[in-house]
Write a protein that holds these residues in place. Structure first.
Motif, mmCIF file in Angstrom:
data_model
loop_
_atom_site.group_PDB
_atom_site.id
_atom_site.type_symbol
_atom_site.label_atom_id
_atom_site.label_comp_id
_atom_site.label_asym_id
_atom_site.label_seq_id
_atom_site.Cartn_x
_atom_site.Cartn_y
_atom_site.Cartn_z
ATOM 1 N N ASP A 259 -2.190 -38.245 -4.059
ATOM 2 C CA ASP A 259 -1.995 -38.839 -5.375
ATOM 3 C C ASP A 259 -1.314 -37.826 -6.295
ATOM 4 O OD1 ASP A 259 -3.249 -41.111 -4.439
ATOM 5 O OD2 ASP A 259 -5.246 -40.398 -5.037
ATOM 6 N N GLY A 260 -1.365 -38.086 -7.607
ATOM 7 C CA GLY A 260 -0.678 -37.212 -8.554
ATOM 8 C C GLY A 260 -1.169 -35.783 -8.531
ATOM 9 N N GLY A 261 -2.512 -35.588 -8.510
ATOM 10 C CA GLY A 261 -3.063 -34.245 -8.534
ATOM 11 C C GLY A 261 -2.721 -33.451 -7.299
ATOM 12 N N GLN A 262 -2.857 -34.076 -6.140
ATOM 13 C CA GLN A 262 -2.531 -33.391 -4.893
ATOM 14 C C GLN A 262 -1.059 -32.999 -4.840
ATOM 15 O OE1 GLN A 262 -4.363 -36.101 -5.080
ATOM 16 N NE2 GLN A 262 -6.276 -35.767 -3.959
ATOM 17 N N ALA A 263 -0.187 -33.872 -5.336
ATOM 18 C CA ALA A 263 1.248 -33.574 -5.335
ATOM 19 C C ALA A 263 1.554 -32.354 -6.201
ATOM 20 C CB ALA A 263 2.037 -34.792 -5.817
ATOM 21 N N TRP A 264 0.880 -32.237 -7.352
ATOM 22 C CA TRP A 264 1.099 -31.084 -8.219
ATOM 23 C C TRP A 264 0.640 -29.794 -7.545
ATOM 24 C CZ3 TRP A 264 4.067 -30.606 -12.273
ATOM 25 C CH2 TRP A 264 4.383 -31.737 -13.040
ATOM 26 N N VAL B 165 8.251 -19.895 -2.537
ATOM 27 C CA VAL B 165 9.629 -19.497 -2.835
ATOM 28 C C VAL B 165 9.648 -18.237 -3.693
ATOM 29 C CG1 VAL B 165 11.751 -20.199 -3.997
ATOM 30 C CG2 VAL B 165 10.499 -21.850 -2.604
ATOM 31 N N ALA B 166 8.789 -18.202 -4.709
ATOM 32 C CA ALA B 166 8.726 -17.013 -5.574
ATOM 33 C C ALA B 166 8.299 -15.783 -4.789
ATOM 34 C CB ALA B 166 7.758 -17.275 -6.730
ATOM 35 N N PHE B 167 7.346 -15.945 -3.880
ATOM 36 C CA PHE B 167 6.896 -14.825 -3.066
ATOM 37 C C PHE B 167 8.011 -14.307 -2.163
ATOM 38 C CE2 PHE B 167 5.098 -13.489 1.082
ATOM 39 C CZ PHE B 167 4.502 -12.308 0.667
ATOM 40 N N TYR C 147 0.691 -10.259 -3.877
ATOM 41 C CA TYR C 147 1.502 -11.286 -4.529
ATOM 42 C C TYR C 147 1.465 -12.598 -3.739
ATOM 43 C CZ TYR C 147 3.317 -7.279 -7.107
ATOM 44 O OH TYR C 147 3.441 -6.161 -7.893
ATOM 45 N N GLY C 148 1.420 -12.498 -2.410
ATOM 46 C CA GLY C 148 1.312 -13.700 -1.597
ATOM 47 C C GLY C 148 0.016 -14.443 -1.865
ATOM 48 N N ILE C 149 -1.092 -13.697 -1.955
ATOM 49 C CA ILE C 149 -2.376 -14.325 -2.266
ATOM 50 C C ILE C 149 -2.346 -14.965 -3.652
ATOM 51 C CG2 ILE C 149 -4.825 -13.878 -2.658
ATOM 52 C CD1 ILE C 149 -4.694 -11.730 -0.521
ATOM 53 N N LEU C 150 -1.717 -14.286 -4.616
ATOM 54 C CA LEU C 150 -1.675 -14.793 -5.985
ATOM 55 C C LEU C 150 -0.841 -16.060 -6.090
ATOM 56 C CD1 LEU C 150 -2.210 -14.495 -9.023
ATOM 57 C CD2 LEU C 150 -0.191 -13.022 -9.145
ATOM 58 N N PHE C 151 0.389 -16.025 -5.541
ATOM 59 C CA PHE C 151 1.317 -17.148 -5.722
ATOM 60 C C PHE C 151 1.012 -18.327 -4.807
ATOM 61 C CE2 PHE C 151 4.618 -13.857 -7.172
ATOM 62 C CZ PHE C 151 4.199 -13.999 -8.492
ATOM 63 N N THR D 283 3.037 -26.726 -6.487
ATOM 64 C CA THR D 283 2.792 -25.366 -6.964
ATOM 65 C C THR D 283 2.769 -24.372 -5.811
ATOM 66 O OG1 THR D 283 1.498 -26.246 -8.818
ATOM 67 C CG2 THR D 283 1.178 -23.919 -8.252
ATOM 68 N N ALA D 284 2.163 -24.776 -4.682
ATOM 69 C CA ALA D 284 2.124 -23.892 -3.515
ATOM 70 C C ALA D 284 3.527 -23.643 -2.965
ATOM 71 C CB ALA D 284 1.226 -24.508 -2.436
ATOM 72 N N LEU D 285 4.360 -24.678 -2.939
ATOM 73 C CA LEU D 285 5.732 -24.501 -2.454
ATOM 74 C C LEU D 285 6.538 -23.595 -3.380
ATOM 75 C CD1 LEU D 285 6.551 -28.142 -1.250
ATOM 76 C CD2 LEU D 285 5.983 -26.154 0.149
#
Length: 375
Positions: A162-167, A177-179, A202-206, A171-173
């Motif tokens: 649903d909406g929450g899971q998609a967010w 990418v940021a990591f 940083y990997g654990i954080l992001f 965020t994980a994706l």
């Protein structure tokens, strides 16, 4: 000499344009004589065709345009997942071909030679017939809890999206990418100044902490939906239809045999002195393979690997042979219902051209990214 070369180029271009104009004029004339309408206005009409296996909501009352979109998504379902699985399996088999274990290397050799020498269509039909021969839903195999395998396909537990899971997933994706880019920057700094920097926090954080915090803040539930047998079929969970499952297995196993040979040759292209130097330093062979040999072999592996990714994507059009409704199957049904042959074929060509160009651009970018930089 330059003027003559320019003149010949102008002549060749004029000939090509003239042939294209003649073909177009001839096609339009023949269509008008036979009173066949042209254009893409039919895409706005009701499709009336059923599409059973799809991730997108669809009904026969939807338009032909939406049916084409569903067909494109079905094609991407096979291509994207197939590329990932074929890469993993092919890499493992290719490394096994070079193993010092006699049995493992010979089994890998048999795998490669057998699958490469049998036409893909025959393998596809074999897996489809095998899926049809599985027991019915009431007698489905249950290898692990919540997973069923029957002639209805592969049924696995599903997570609500649903909406929450998609967010949270988004965020994980983004964190992944940021990591990746941060890791590249930290490694570049380490090369310049020689000071090692820790990357894993940083990997654990992001990738873990930020999505987990967002999930807690939104109150997202991650309780899986378990499939349950009701009557002659299953309710709940994700169902991978027999047609999709057979197509995916055939494409993955067939393409992985070619990828295995690419990986094997790429590893063998790295000078043996690299192995000898690393072993002399006391490094483990697994570490040498991951950190020293494979990064160098990638420069040899990537170009032919791109061709295999393109082949897998284009070979997915064989889905029409077993009834899986990808873009080719949807376009064929549309052609039979509307008679818009040129438009339907043009849409197929445009879809595969776009996907192929996207794969080529990404792989070329990656190949340039890992290329050796001359000083």
């Amino acid at each position: 000499m330059n003027f003559r070369a320019l003149l010949w180029q102008i002549v060749v271009v004029a000939i090509v344009v003239g042939i294209a104009a003649w073909l177009w004029s001839n096609t339009v004339h023949n269509l008008s004589v036979r009173r066949i309408s042209t254009g893409f206005a039919f895409l706005g009409r009701e499709a009336g065709m059923p599409i059973i296996d799809t991730w997108l909501p669809y009904s026969p009352r939807d338009t032909y345009l939406w049916a084409f979109v569903v067909g494109v998504v079905n094609t991407l379902r096979v291509a994207v997942i197939g590329v990932v699985l074929a890469t993993i399996l092919g890499t493992l088999v290719g490394i096994s071909r070079l193993s010092s274990n006699w049995l493992l290397s010979r089994l890998s050799l048999v795998y490669v030679e057998v699958l490469r020498d049998i036409p893909l269509l025959l393998q596809l039909l074999f897996w489809y017939v095998l899926m049809q021969g599985l027991p019915p839903a009431r007698g489905a195999w249950k290898p692990i809890n919540g997973v069923f395998l029957s002639n209805r396909g592969l049924i696995v537990p599903s997570l609500p999206l649903d909406g929450g899971q998609a967010w949270v997933i988004g965020t994980a994706l983004l964190g992944l990418v940021a990591f990746y880019f941060l890791r590249c920057d930290l490694l570049a700094r380490q090369v310049r100044d020689g000071h090692p920097r820790r990357i894993w926090p940083y990997g654990i954080l992001f990738v873990i902490a930020a999505p987990a915090l967002l999930s807690w803040w939104l109150g997202v539930a991650w309780t899986p939906t378990m499939p349950v047998l009701r009557g002659f079929n299953f309710a709940g969970g994700w169902t991978f239809a027999p047609e999709y499952f057979a197509l995916l297995i055939a494409l993955v196993t067939y393409t992985s045999a070619f990828i295995a040979e690419i990986v094997r040759s790429g590893i063998q292209a790295v000078p043996k002195g690299q192995w000898d130097a690393a072993v002399a330093l006391g490094l483990r062979r697994g570490f040498v393979l991951r950190q020293i040999v494979l990064p160098q072999a990638l420069r040899v592996i990537i170009p032919p690997m791109t061709s295999q990714y393109l082949n897998l994507t284009k070979n997915s059009s064989l889905a029409v042979a077993i009834g899986y409704q990808d873009i080719v199957s949807v376009a064929n049904t549309t052609l039979n219902q509307t008679g818009q042959a040129i438009e339907s074929i043009a849409l197929i060509m445009a879809v595969f051209l776009t996907i192929s160009l996207g794969i080529s651009l990404f792989m070329n970018w990656y190949n340039a990214h890992i290329a050796l930089v001359e000083r």
